[in-house]
Design a protein around this motif. Structure first.
Motif, short mmCIF file in Angstrom:
data_model
loop_
_atom_site.label_atom_id
_atom_site.label_comp_id
_atom_site.label_asym_id
_atom_site.label_seq_id
_atom_site.Cartn_x
_atom_site.Cartn_y
_atom_site.Cartn_z
N LEU A 138 0.82 -1.21 0.00
CA LEU A 138 0.00 0.00 0.00
C LEU A 138 0.86 1.26 0.00
N SER A 139 1.97 1.22 0.72
CA SER A 139 2.83 2.40 0.80
C SER A 139 3.52 2.67 -0.53
N LEU A 140 3.86 1.61 -1.24
CA LEU A 140 4.44 1.83 -2.58
C LEU A 140 3.42 2.49 -3.50
N ILE A 141 2.17 2.01 -3.45
CA ILE A 141 1.12 2.63 -4.26
C ILE A 141 0.91 4.08 -3.84
N GLY A 142 0.90 4.31 -2.52
CA GLY A 142 0.73 5.67 -2.02
C GLY A 142 1.85 6.59 -2.44
N THR A 143 3.08 6.07 -2.41
CA THR A 143 4.23 6.88 -2.85
C THR A 143 4.06 7.32 -4.30
N PHE A 144 3.62 6.40 -5.13
CA PHE A 144 3.43 6.71 -6.55
C PHE A 144 2.31 7.74 -6.74
N ILE A 145 1.19 7.55 -6.05
CA ILE A 145 0.04 8.46 -6.22
C ILE A 145 0.37 9.86 -5.69
N PHE A 146 0.93 9.92 -4.47
CA PHE A 146 1.24 11.23 -3.90
C PHE A 146 2.32 11.95 -4.69
#
Length: 202
Positions: A82-90
């Motif tokens: 989830l944090s990898l996805i969040g890093t990409f989105i943010f």
């Protein structure tokens, strides 16, 4: 014909009477008691109660990870994803805000520039937090198998910090973070978690 005293252990055994069943032990043997094992036969060791001196599966230490620790490890892997996805989105959102801020048509809009400054800073900050969460999550997930008490303490602190961050700034979507982070801290802090991380290494 008489064979002497029936209580004499050295005499011949008495013949069974008409009402006495065949196959009973002769005189001189205790009746109704199980025979003790003879010399030379090893007896089974006493059963060790669970948690008395290590866990089942290995000498003095548990070879299989407890269920709570396994669950915490799975949640760390989920947080990593989830944090990898969040890093990409943010990161994309922060880049988009920075690009819009530099647009010539919007440079004269003071309110937009103020909002872009605030939003850009917040989004870049959230990007960094998400990236750090991903890095620490995968580090702890890997170290859970062989880590010691330091990994346990780090997991508890990590769980508390991420639970707080899940409330703010990651509002809404951060509820998933908060729940999993609390469970990670609880499972790592339980007695079986402490026994796993403090087990002796051979």
């Amino acid at each position: 014909m008489s064979f002497g005293d029936p209580n004499n252990p050295y005499g011949q055994p008495a013949q069974p009477g008409p009402g006495q069943p065949q196959g009973q032990p002769g005189y001189g043997y205790p009746q109704g008691q199980p025979q003790q094992p003879g010399y030379g036969y090893p007896q089974a060791p006493p059963v060790q109660p669970y948690g008395g001196g290590g866990f089942p599966g290995g000498p003095g230490g548990q070879l299989e990870m407890p269920g709570g620790v396994k669950a915490a490890r799975v949640m760390l892997w989920v947080l990593f994803g989830l944090s990898l996805i969040g890093t990409f989105i943010f990161g994309l959102a922060a880049a988009a805000v920075s690009a819009a801020k530099n647009d010539e048509q919007l440079q004269d809009d003071v309110q937009f520039q103020q909002l872009a400054d605030y939003s850009g800073s917040l989004l870049w900050g959230m990007t960094v937090i998400a990236l750090l969460t991903a890095v620490i999550s995968i580090f702890l997930a890997v170290k859970f198998a062989k880590g010691g008490s330091g990994v346990r303490v780090m997991a508890i602190v990590f769980g508390v910090v991420v639970a707080i961050l899940g409330i703010y700034p990651f509002v809404g979507f951060g509820l998933i973070y908060t729940v999993m982070a609390i469970l990670i801290a609880v499972f790592a802090g339980k007695s079986d978690g402490a026994a796993w991380f403090n087990r002796p290494r051979y």
